[in-house]
Design an enzyme around this catalytic site. Structure first.
Site, short mmCIF file in Angstrom:
data_model
loop_
_atom_site.label_atom_id
_atom_site.label_comp_id
_atom_site.label_asym_id
_atom_site.label_seq_id
_atom_site.Cartn_x
_atom_site.Cartn_y
_atom_site.Cartn_z
NE ARG A 72 -4.18 -1.85 1.92
CZ ARG A 72 -4.15 -2.87 2.76
NH1 ARG A 72 -3.26 -2.91 3.72
NH2 ARG A 72 -5.03 -3.84 2.65
CE LYS A 90 0.12 12.78 -14.84
NZ LYS A 90 -0.35 13.74 -15.88
CD GLU A 120 7.11 16.20 -22.28
OE1 GLU A 120 6.51 17.23 -21.90
OE2 GLU A 120 6.53 15.17 -22.67
CE LYS A 131 5.22 17.51 -14.22
NZ LYS A 131 5.82 16.34 -14.84
CD GLU A 146 -3.40 15.17 -15.02
OE1 GLU A 146 -3.67 14.03 -14.63
OE2 GLU A 146 -2.59 15.40 -15.92
NE ARG A 186 0.60 16.90 -12.59
CZ ARG A 186 1.21 16.14 -11.70
NH1 ARG A 186 0.90 16.26 -10.43
NH2 ARG A 186 2.14 15.28 -12.05
CG ASN A 206 -2.48 16.17 -21.70
OD1 ASN A 206 -1.64 15.31 -21.45
ND2 ASN A 206 -3.61 15.92 -22.34
CG HIS A 249 1.59 15.24 -23.65
ND1 HIS A 249 2.30 16.40 -23.81
CD2 HIS A 249 2.44 14.36 -23.06
CE1 HIS A 249 3.52 16.24 -23.32
NE2 HIS A 249 3.63 15.02 -22.86
CG HIS A 293 -0.52 10.48 -24.50
ND1 HIS A 293 -1.10 11.03 -23.37
CD2 HIS A 293 0.79 10.35 -24.19
CE1 HIS A 293 -0.18 11.22 -22.45
NE2 HIS A 293 0.98 10.82 -22.93
CG HIS A 319 6.70 10.94 -24.53
ND1 HIS A 319 5.35 10.70 -24.62
CD2 HIS A 319 6.84 12.01 -23.70
CE1 HIS A 319 4.70 11.59 -23.87
NE2 HIS A 319 5.58 12.40 -23.31
#
Lengths: 366, 366
Positions: free
Chosen positions: A123, A144, A186, A228, A238, A242, A246, A249, A253, A266
C-alpha cells in the site's frame, strides 16, 4: 549543485541537480531516517545498468545499506502489467518491508514503473527518483506514476510523490541523440505553456541539439523543472492548471498508441502534437503563429513536423476521445493563446476531424 | 437509518446504514456532483449478482445513470492480479473516465478489488462501498484496498477512501451462517481492542449466531464501524494506533496463507489468531485471561479454537515474519493488556516458536 524544494499539496521534497549529484545519496538517505541495513531496491533498465548501476550500488553499499537491484528491459514495453507484477514479485522475494526504499535509476519508463511499484507495494513505500535522461526532468517531478494498458498509455497508475529527486547530470553524457531530442520536446513544451522569456532564450541559445550540453543543458533542466514544479505546486491532482502540461500530448499520446509504442519517441510524438495544437489554436482563436515558424524550428532539431502518412485520422480521433483528460468522450485539448500562455478547450469531433485532415494534408508547412 | 461521517486525515465521507439504505443512492450521487449520464461501474460477485444486482442497477438506471456491471467469481481467489487486470480492461472497454464512479457491491473481496481498481484507474477515480456482508463492516471503512500476491495477502494495494459507504442491512438477510460467523470475528475484535462495555454487551446479548439479526445485528455493525472509524480518524496511514486493528491477524493471515485461501474463512483464521494473541499476551505480561473462557465463548459460535493439526509451526513463523507489519523480519504482534486495551509488541523468533508449539499442543484449552 542546484538545490530545489518541490512543493505539492501533500508533500515537500528536495531536488538535487548537478554533476556528481549521486554522491549525496548516503547523506540524503540518513536525512530520510534510513539507518544502515535499510533495504534499498534499485530499479533500472538494461541500457543504464551496464553504465551506472555498479557505481550507484557501490556508493550505497559503502554506506552499509542492504542493496538489491532489479533490471527491466529498456523501452516503453517495460511499462506493462507483466513487468509490474514481476517487479512486485522481486521486491517481495528480496523481503522489502514498509521502511525500505525503492530507487528509480533511469528514464521516464523506469521512473513510472518503479514509482507505481512503490505506490502500491504494501500500500505504498518510499522511493527516490534518479533520472538519467533529459526527458525524465519532466516525469521525475510531480509524482505521476503509471503503467500502460493495451487500450491506452498510462491508464493504470497513481499519484505518489518521491522522497527526493537526485539528478546527476554526469549520467546524461552517454545519452544518445534520439533520447536527448525526445526529452527536449518537453523542455520546449514547458517554455511554450508558461515562460515566454525561456522560449526566447531557447530560440537564441539552442540552435541545434549539439548546443544541449554543459551549462546550457543544466539550465534547460533547471528551467523545465521550475516550470513543472510551479504547476504541480498549484495543482497536484490534475484538476486544474496541471492539465496545461498536456499541451501536445492529446495527439501525441494518440500517435504513440496508434503507431505502437517505440515507433516514434515520446518527444517526437509530442513535437507533432504541439504543432497540431498550434494549428488548432490558430483556427479556434482566429489568429496566426506563422511568424514563429515553429515547424522550421522543430525541424532544425530533427523532430518530425507532420503526421506519418500511414495513420488514419478517424482512428487518431478515436484514440484522442479515449484520453484520460476526455470527459464523456469529448476531446479536451490544451491550446496556445500566446507564447507562454495556454488554456484547456473542449472541441467537437467534427471540427477536430476536419483539422486533423487539413493538418495531414499540409504536411508540416505550418 | 443511521448516518455517520467517517473522518480521516485526508477526507470526510458519509456512511448510511439501515434497512433499505440502497434507496438513497440516486440522491447521494447527485450530492457527489454526478449528473445523469455519468457512467457507473458496479463491481460485484457471482453470489451477490443474482440476488441484488438487478435491484441496484434498476435503481440507478431509473435515475438516468449510465450503468455497467462487472461480475467476479466469489471468494478470495478473485483478489488476484489476473482479475485486477481483467476488471481494469472492462472499465476501459466501458469507456469510464475520470468523472465515472465505481460501486463495490459485495463483501470484502469485492470492496478490496474494486477499491484498488478505483485507486489506480487513470490514477484514481471515485468509488462507493456497498457492503453485503457482516465482515465488510470492517473493510468498508478506512480506505485500505488491495489484491493478493502468491507471496502474501493484501501485498499490493493503496489507501483510497470511498466517497460514501451505503450499508443496506436488508442485503444481509441472505448471508450464509459461515459468512455471518466470519464477519462476527471482526466485531469481537473491535470490542476486545477498544471497548470493554461493548464486549460485555456481546457476552450478554449474542449467545449464538442466531442472535445476530435485526436490531442486534445492526447494533453490532454500528459499534464495529464506530470503533473502526475512531481508529482510522486517529491514524489513516497505519503508522500508529491503526496497527491495533491487526489484533489476531498476524497468525490469522499466516494461517490463511499457509492453508490456502478459503480453507478457513478470514474470520475463522482471525478467531484462532486472537486466541493465540491472548495466549502470547498471558505469557508476555505474566497475567491470565482464563476467567473470560474465551475459547469456550468462541466455540459457542462455531469458531475453530486451535491450530489445524496439519500445519507446521516453523512455516507459520516464517509467514508471520513476512507480514506487512514486520520490520526487518521481526514479528510485531498486537497483544491484549486488558479487555478493551491492546498494544504492539516486537517478539523474538525463539519465543514465538515456543509459544506456537505450546499453543498447538494445548489444542484450544485456553
Amino acid at each position: 549543485m542546484i538545490e530545489r524544494t518541490i512543493e505539492t499539496a501533500t508533500k515537500r521534497y528536495p531536488l538535487l541537480l548537478g554533476d556528481g549529484a549521486a554522491r549525496v545519496l548516503p547523506s540524503l538517505l540518513r536525512s530520510l531516517s534510513c539507518p544502515p541495513g535499510t533495504k534499498l531496491f534499485i530499479v533500472t533498465d538494461d541500457t543504464v545498468a551496464p553504465l551506472y548501476l555498479d557505481e550507484v550500488r557501490a556508493l550505497l553499499a559503502a554506506a552499509e545499506y542492504d542493496v538489491y537491484a532489479y533490471v527491466i528491459p529498456s523501452g516503453e514495453a517495460a511499462k506493462s502489467f507483466d513487468h509490474y507484477y514481476a517487479c512486485q514479485t522481486a521486491a517481495l522475494q528480496c523481503g522489502l518491508d514498509r521502511r525500505s526504499v525503492i530507487i528509480a535509476l533511469g528514464g521516464g519508463v523506469v521512473g513510472d514503473l518503479a514509482g507505481f511499484v512503490a505506490a502500491t507495494y504494501m500500500r505504498g513505500i518510499r522511493y527516490i527518483q534518479m533520472p538519467t535522461t533529459l526527458l525524465a526532468h519532466d516525469s521525475a517531478v510531480g509524482g505521476k506514476v503509471a503503467i500502460n494498458h493495451p487500450l491506452g498509455k498510462n491508464m493504470i497508475g497513481a499519484f505518489h510523490q518521491p522522497e527526493a529527486v537526485v539528478y546527476d547530470t554526469s549520467f546524461l553524457r552517454t545519452l544518445p541523440e534520439r533520447e536527448l531530442r525526445s526529452g527536449f520536446a518537453e523542455v520546449i513544451k514547458h517554455a511554450l505553456i508558461r515562460d515566454r522569456r525561456f522560449y526566447d532564450w531557447l530560440r537564441a541559445e539552442i540552435k541545434t541539439l549539439a548546443d544541449l550540453r554543459g551549462e546550457k543543458l543544466a539550465y534547460c533542466i533547471e528551467k523545465g523543472i521550475d516550470i513543472k514544479a510551479s504547476v504541480v505546486r498549484e495543482d497536484e491532482k490534475e484538476t486544474g492548471v496541471r492539465a496545461h502540461l498536456n499541451f501536445g500530448h492529446t495527439l501525441g499520446h494518440a500517435l504513440e498508441s496508434e503507431l505502437g509504442y517505440g515507433a516514434l519517441t515520446h518527444g517526437e510524438a509530442v513535437a507533432v502534437g504541439m504543432l497540431f495544437a498550434v494549428f488548432v489554436s490558430e483556427r479556434f482563436y482566429g489568429r496566426s503563429f506563422a511568424e514563429h515558424r515553429l515547424a522550421d524550428w522543430f525541424a532544425g532539431y530533427g523532430f518530425p513536423v507532420s503526421l506519418p502518412t500511414t495513420v488514419q485520422t478517424p482512428r487518431l480521433l478515436e484514440k484522442m476521445k479515449g484520453d484520460k483528460k476526455a470527459y464523456a468522450g469529448t476531446v479536451r485539448m490544451v491550446l496556445l493563446c500566446e507564447i507562454g500562455d495556454v488554456e484547456v478547450v473542449e472541441l467537437e469531433d467534427d471540427n477536430l476531424l476536419t483539422w486533423l485532415d487539413e493538418f495531414a494534408r499540409q504536411g508540416g508547412k505550418g
